[in-house]
Design an enzyme around this catalytic site. Sequence first.
Site: not given
Length: 235
Positions: A92, A94, A109, A220
Site C-alpha cells: 500500500n 497510504d 510499492h 481484516a
Amino acid sequence: MSDIRNIVILTGAGISAESGVATFRGPDGLWEGHRVEDVATPEGFARDPALVQRFYDARRARLHEVQPNAAHAALARLDSEWKGDLLIVTQNVDDLHERAGAKRLLHMHGELKSAWCRACDARLPWEDDLGSGPACPDCGVDGKLRPDIVWFGEMPYEMERIDRALMEADLFVSIGTSGAVYPAAGYVQTARYCGARTLEMNLEPSQGSIFFHETRLGRAGELVPDWVEEVLEAN
Ligand code: BJW
C-alpha cells in the site's frame, strides 16, 4: 505456534478498505475511471503527466480524511510486543500502518507522501500537490518531481531485504491482497519453499490461495486482531 520466531506479513489494499480507501480490483476499484496503463505505468506518465499528477494528488489529499482501522492497530501492537524478528511488507502507498504505530515496516510499492526527483534522484517527504510542477528542494530544478510510486514495469523497493526475510521466516501471513501483482504474489511460494508456515486472511480466496497452509476468510478488521491475540498468547 510456540516455535515461531521470525514473522513476515504482506499487506495489500484490503487492509485499508475498512478505513475507506478503495481497493484496486474491487467493484469500486480506484481505477474504474482510469485505465491502468494511463495512471500506473511510466509510459502513461510520459504521455500525460498532468493526468497522472492529478490522480496521485487527489489520492494524497484524501489521506487526511482516513484513519487506521483495527487491523492496522493490531499489527502495530504485534510489532511492539513481538520479541522475535518481524517485517511488515506493505504494497500500500497510504500511511495507515505507520499512523497506527508500526515501525518494522517497508513500502515495496512506494508512498503517496514521498516525491522522487528525476533530475537529482532524491526522494523527499511530500505532503502537497505535485501537479503544479514545484521545484525540487534538493537541486532546485522545476517540474521534475514525480510520485514516488512503483508503477508496472518498475522494480519494487527493498527486494533483497524482503527476500532475506522470506527465506528466514517461520511464518508468512498475507492480509488483504488479491495475489494478482508480482513479485508480491509469489512471496507465499518463496516463504513456503524455505520452510515457513503460511496463512492468508482475505475477504475471498486470493489468486494464490492454494499455496497457503491456511486461509481465513472475512474482514481484516475482525480477523487480524483475533490472530494477533492468538500469536501473542501462544508465545
Ligand atoms: C479485504 C477487505 C477487507 C477487500 N478485509 N480483505 C506476467 C506474469 C507475471 C508478472 C508479470 C506479467 N506481466 C507483467 C508482470 C509484472 C507486473 C505484474 O505483476 N503484472 C500483473 C498484472 C501480472 N509487476 C510489475 O511490473 C512489478 N515490477 C516488477 O515485476 O519488476 C520486475 C521484477 C522482476 C523480478 C523480480 C522483481 C521485480 C511492479 C508492480 C507495481 C504495482 N503497482 C501498483 C500500483 C501502485 C500505484 C498506485 O497505488 O496507484 O500497486 S498495482 C496495484 O496492485 C498496487 C497494489 O499495491 C497492487 C496489489 O493490489 P492489492 O493490494 O492486492 O489490491 P487488490 O485490489 O487487487 O486486492 C484487494 C484484496 O483485498 C481483494 O482480494 C479483496 O477481496 C480483499 N479485501 N476488502 C480483507 N475488508
